[in-house]
Design an enzyme around this catalytic site. Structure first.
Site, mmCIF file in Angstrom:
data_model
loop_
_atom_site.group_PDB
_atom_site.id
_atom_site.type_symbol
_atom_site.label_atom_id
_atom_site.label_comp_id
_atom_site.label_asym_id
_atom_site.label_seq_id
_atom_site.Cartn_x
_atom_site.Cartn_y
_atom_site.Cartn_z
ATOM 1 N N ARG A 4 -3.163 38.080 38.906
ATOM 2 C CA ARG A 4 -2.226 37.338 39.769
ATOM 3 C C ARG A 4 -2.560 37.515 41.253
ATOM 4 N NH1 ARG A 4 1.833 35.134 36.862
ATOM 5 N NH2 ARG A 4 2.289 36.152 34.900
ATOM 6 N N HIS A 41 15.721 24.702 40.635
ATOM 7 C CA HIS A 41 15.925 25.303 39.313
ATOM 8 C C HIS A 41 16.986 24.484 38.575
ATOM 9 C CE1 HIS A 41 15.997 28.430 36.296
ATOM 10 N NE2 HIS A 41 17.318 28.346 36.316
HETATM 11 C C1 GRF Z 1 12.468 20.411 36.808
HETATM 12 O O1 GRF Z 1 13.461 20.401 35.821
HETATM 13 C C2 GRF Z 1 12.727 21.528 37.776
HETATM 14 O O2 GRF Z 1 14.079 21.809 37.951
HETATM 15 C C3 GRF Z 1 12.046 22.700 37.115
HETATM 16 O O3 GRF Z 1 10.904 22.162 36.516
HETATM 17 C C4 GRF Z 1 11.109 20.782 36.228
HETATM 18 C C5 GRF Z 1 9.990 20.036 36.897
HETATM 19 O O4 GRF Z 1 9.976 18.678 36.560
HETATM 20 N N1 GRF Z 1 11.764 23.726 38.083
HETATM 21 P P1 GRF Z 1 9.023 17.669 37.336
HETATM 22 O O5 GRF Z 1 7.584 18.172 37.140
HETATM 23 O O6 GRF Z 1 9.417 17.676 38.770
HETATM 24 O O7 GRF Z 1 9.236 16.361 36.676
#
Ligand code: GRF
Length: 203
Positions: A70, A114
């Protein structure tokens, strides 16, 4: 707004990039306070990369599989962001845990979205867990990134009802629609605050 006044911003993705598309659309407005200078993925096959290219945005891949640990991955990521002159980092479905050193280096200048009403349901499978818990309301949160996962200060939230008969998929769809309006608004707020802070330092 002059280009100079818009905060140079990178969007980090790992997948389809629907939030990235919403952010790019908002940032097409010349008065939007963030300018997207780079879309970066840790996965060469992320669907969002081609959407960014079609939108004329520079893209980069820093493939985590090419790094032994990482620390070395995060060092490469950091170098790529600095090379592009990035001042603000937006995680949009970026599925890598970042080291404490990287997070501290960007603290206050890195945000995430999130899919839950934090502090409820940190981590993964949030829609499934919200349904299992029987909550009446669910939603999404934009927050500052700190070393502890999904634990940073909240910037903005949007709420949706949980409806009878919801599945993780129907609930995810309702939340995602909110993400696409919440994230561009939250990024604008953060970029404006950063820009004001930058001006204050110059005075
Ligand atoms: C979304 O649901 C976001 O909240 C989470 O990952 C997903 C990403 O979706 N962190 P996208 O790639 O933006 O369509």
């Amino acid at each position: 707004m002059s280009d100079d006044a818009r905060v140079p911003t990178a969007i980090l993705i790992s997948g389809r990039g629907s939030n990235m598309v919403a952010l790019l659309a908002a940032a097409r407005d010349p008065d939007y306070p963030a300018r997207i200078v780079l879309v970066l993925s840790n996965r060469p096959d992320a669907g969002g990369l081609s959407l960014a290219r079609e939108a004329g945005i520079p893209t980069a891949v820093v493939d985590h599989a090419a790094y032994p640990d990482r620390e070395s991955f995060d060092a490469a990521l950091d170098a790529r962001l600095r090379e592009a002159g990035v001042e603000l980092v937006v995680l949009a479905g970026f599925m890598r845990i970042l080291t404490e050193g990287f997070v501290r280096a960007w603290e206050g200048r890195m945000i995430n979205i999130h899919p839950s009403l934090l502090p409820a349901f940190r981590g993964t499978r949030t829609h499934e867990r919200a349904l299992a818990a029987g909550v009446a309301e669910h939603g999404c949160t934009v927050h500052h990134v700190v070393p502890e996962l999904d634990a940073g200060p909240t910037i903005a939230q949007a709420r949706v009802p949980v409806l009878p008969g919801d599945t993780p998929e129907t609930l995810a769809e309702r939340v995602l629609a909110e993400e696409h309006t919440l994230y561009p608004r939250a990024l604008a707020d953060v970029a404006l605050a950063l820009r004001d802070a930058r001006r204050g330092q110059r005075m």
